[in-house]
Design a protein around this motif. Structure first.
Motif, PDB file in Angstrom:
ATOM      1  N   LEU A  59       0.813  -1.208   0.000  1.00 15.85           N
ATOM      2  CA  LEU A  59       0.000   0.000   0.000  1.00 15.85           C
ATOM      3  C   LEU A  59       0.851   1.264   0.000  1.00 15.85           C
ATOM      4  CD1 LEU A  59      -2.848  -1.017   2.473  1.00 15.85           C
ATOM      5  CD2 LEU A  59      -3.025  -0.713   0.006  1.00 15.85           C
ATOM      6  N   TYR A  62       2.325   1.613  -3.467  1.00 17.11           N
ATOM      7  CA  TYR A  62       1.185   1.902  -4.341  1.00 17.11           C
ATOM      8  C   TYR A  62       0.748   3.357  -4.174  1.00 17.11           C
ATOM      9  CZ  TYR A  62      -3.661   1.453  -6.085  1.00 17.11           C
ATOM     10  OH  TYR A  62      -4.849   1.618  -6.741  1.00 17.11           O
ATOM     11  N   GLY A  63       0.633   3.785  -2.932  1.00 12.01           N
ATOM     12  CA  GLY A  63       0.191   5.154  -2.683  1.00 12.01           C
ATOM     13  C   GLY A  63       1.189   6.194  -3.158  1.00 12.01           C
ATOM     14  N   SER A  66       1.038   6.547  -6.964  1.00 11.88           N
ATOM     15  CA  SER A  66      -0.250   6.831  -7.606  1.00 11.88           C
ATOM     16  C   SER A  66      -0.308   8.208  -8.266  1.00 11.88           C
ATOM     17  CB  SER A  66      -1.391   6.688  -6.600  1.00 11.88           C
ATOM     18  OG  SER A  66      -1.702   5.336  -6.382  1.00 11.88           O
ATOM     19  N   GLY A 236      -9.818   4.976   2.899  1.00  5.11           N
ATOM     20  CA  GLY A 236      -8.694   4.052   2.788  1.00  5.11           C
ATOM     21  C   GLY A 236      -8.449   3.297   4.080  1.00  5.11           C
ATOM     22  N   TRP A 240      -9.106  -0.829   3.909  1.00  6.43           N
ATOM     23  CA  TRP A 240      -7.992  -1.761   4.039  1.00  6.43           C
ATOM     24  C   TRP A 240      -7.980  -2.512   5.360  1.00  6.43           C
ATOM     25  CZ3 TRP A 240      -5.536  -4.102   0.431  1.00  6.43           C
ATOM     26  CH2 TRP A 240      -5.553  -3.536  -0.839  1.00  6.43           C
ATOM     27  N   ASN A 361      -5.644   8.746  -4.167  1.00  7.77           N
ATOM     28  CA  ASN A 361      -5.267   7.343  -3.973  1.00  7.77           C
ATOM     29  C   ASN A 361      -4.032   7.238  -3.092  1.00  7.77           C
ATOM     30  OD1 ASN A 361      -6.548   4.977  -4.707  1.00  7.77           O
ATOM     31  ND2 ASN A 361      -5.213   4.579  -6.435  1.00  7.77           N
ATOM     32  N   THR A 365      -4.245   5.122   0.362  1.00  9.97           N
ATOM     33  CA  THR A 365      -3.493   3.876   0.532  1.00  9.97           C
ATOM     34  C   THR A 365      -2.377   3.988   1.564  1.00  9.97           C
ATOM     35  OG1 THR A 365      -2.204   4.492  -1.427  1.00  9.97           O
ATOM     36  CG2 THR A 365      -4.004   2.947  -1.749  1.00  9.97           C
TER      37      THR A 365
END
Length: 412
Positions: A59, A62-63, A66, A236, A240, A361, A365
């Motif tokens: 995460l 990914y975050g 993004s 988020g 999650w 995002n 995340t």
């Protein structure tokens, strides 16, 4: 001209179908690990905090990437960004099936986060390019239903791990993604507004007008963007905690097997979410004809009704009641997912749509990753996960009410 418009209309729905499969793989590949918890923990001798870290690392990477993925999709080509994302994350998924240590698993999850970061902002922006006004929420919702299908079938990882070992699922679905990327190479097309655009005028203008500094300046000049940031952060956190720890919660709270807990945690919520994206998309698009704030209102109504059921799921001793609660909460989440990108498209400069979603995002995340890791630490400290879900339900309810402060600048 009529033929061109009809062809574009048909392709706009074909696009949703093509990206539905990508969305399915996007969430299936990332969520497999949660339903395979027990054999992975045993093989690598992990604590709950270490296992939570596997999702948190994904995460965080990914975050962080993004906004970058979103910016590339705005400035260059949405198609190329999507293709890059699918190819790399599928290769990393195959690699995950061959890792030999906890540290290598951490590295694989980090690279999966980097590669998957490029997909969602580019895909949602491309769908928004092709779908205007009255079909935008439904098209977005149908695409998001692919994510739910991936989450739902991600729960089958527990059964796959029991029958053939936990590595098999990663190898199989990663290989499928690599093959499907060639289908996308042939069929996926960037949106062209006019014939002049296809000659390159749009590309040249985009490269001249769009810059990272201008994106930051324009996005953060919008007061409503800060409201959306707060909302995405809480979303988020809650999402999650549900994705990462619900299989474990159900297994312990209701004495389910590994496979039963995995499929229950993903299946029931996703069934509700699938219903929610269809209802939320159809109702919001129809209501949009008379009220341009319809998408905002339907999200607020959805979570106002759904959050009490997340609270109920964490407190009821009856599994049947928990199933009902998961489905109804899933409906509210589906209504939300069908309308988030359409809401954003009415709030910010259209040139930075993918970048804006990427920034949201990022926040969502990063906070989600912290909470998944914190969930493991709390469990190690013998804090019941039911308390975590009760707090999450209250926070989500307050966050959805904050959306009343969002102001629209676009009516499309």
């Amino acid at each position: 001209m009529k033929i061109t418009k009809m062809a574009t209309g048909r392709y706009s729905w074909l696009l949703v179908g093509l990206l539905w499969i990508v969305a399915f793989l996007n969430y299936l590949d990332r969520i497999l690990i949660t339903s395979m918890r027990d054999p992975i923990v045993v093989e690598f001798k992990l604590s709950d905090a270490q296992f939570g870290l596997l999702t948190s690392v994904f995460l965080w990477s990914y975050g962080l990437l993004s906004p970058v993925g979103g910016f590339f999709a705005d400035r260059y080509s949405r198609k190329k960004v999507i293709l890059f994302s699918v190819l790399v994350w599928s290769a990393v998924t195959v690699w995950t099936g061959f890792v030999g240590s906890f540290h290598e698993m951490i590295a694989a999850r980090l690279f999966m986060g980097v590669s998957e970061a490029c997909y969602i902002p580019a895909a949602l922006a491309l769908i928004t390019d092709y779908h205007k006004g009255r079909t935008r929420s439904l098209a977005t919702g149908l695409h998001m239903s692919g994510l739910y299908a991936g989450l739902a079938l991600g729960g089958i990882g527990g059964y796959v791990a029991t029958l053939w070992g936990w590595r098999c699922g990663f190898q199989l679905f990663g290989a499928f993604g690599l093959l499907y990327s060639f289908v996308l190479l042939y069929f996926l097309k960037d949106h062209q507004v006019t014939p002049a655009n296809s000659a390159g005028s749009k590309s040249n203008k985009a490269e001249k007008d769009i810059s990272p500094f201008k994106a930051v300046k324009i996005l953060f000049a919008e007061r409503s963007f800060y409201v959306l940031m707060f909302y995405f952060g809480i979303l988020g956190m809650v999402n999650w905690l549900v994705y990462g720890w619900l299989p474990t919660f159900l297994k312990l709270h209701f004495n389910l097997s590994l496979g039963e807990a995995g499929i229950s945690a993903t299946g029931y919520v996703q069934v509700g979410s699938f219903i929610g994206v269809l209802l939320g998309g159809l109702i919001a698009d129809r209501w949009f004809r008379t009220n341009k704030r319809s998408r905002l209102y339907i999200v607020i109504i959805g979570f106002t009704l759904g959050c009490p059921f997340l609270f109920l799921m964490s407190t009821t001793p009856a599994f049947s009641m928990a199933v009902i609660a998961m489905i109804i909460y899933g409906i509210s989440r589906g209504i939300n997912d069908a309308n988030l990108m359409p809401i954003l498209s009415q709030t910010i400069d259209a040139r930075y749509l993918a970048t804006g979603y990427g920034c949201l995002n990022f926040l969502s995340t990063i906070i989600g990753g912290v909470m998944v890791y914190l969930g493991g630490r709390l469990k190690d400290a013998n804090v019941d996960l039911s308390i975590v879900y009760q707090v999450s339900a209250i926070a989500m309810l307050l966050a959805c009410w904050s959306l009343m402060a969002v102001k629209f600048k676009n009516i499309e």
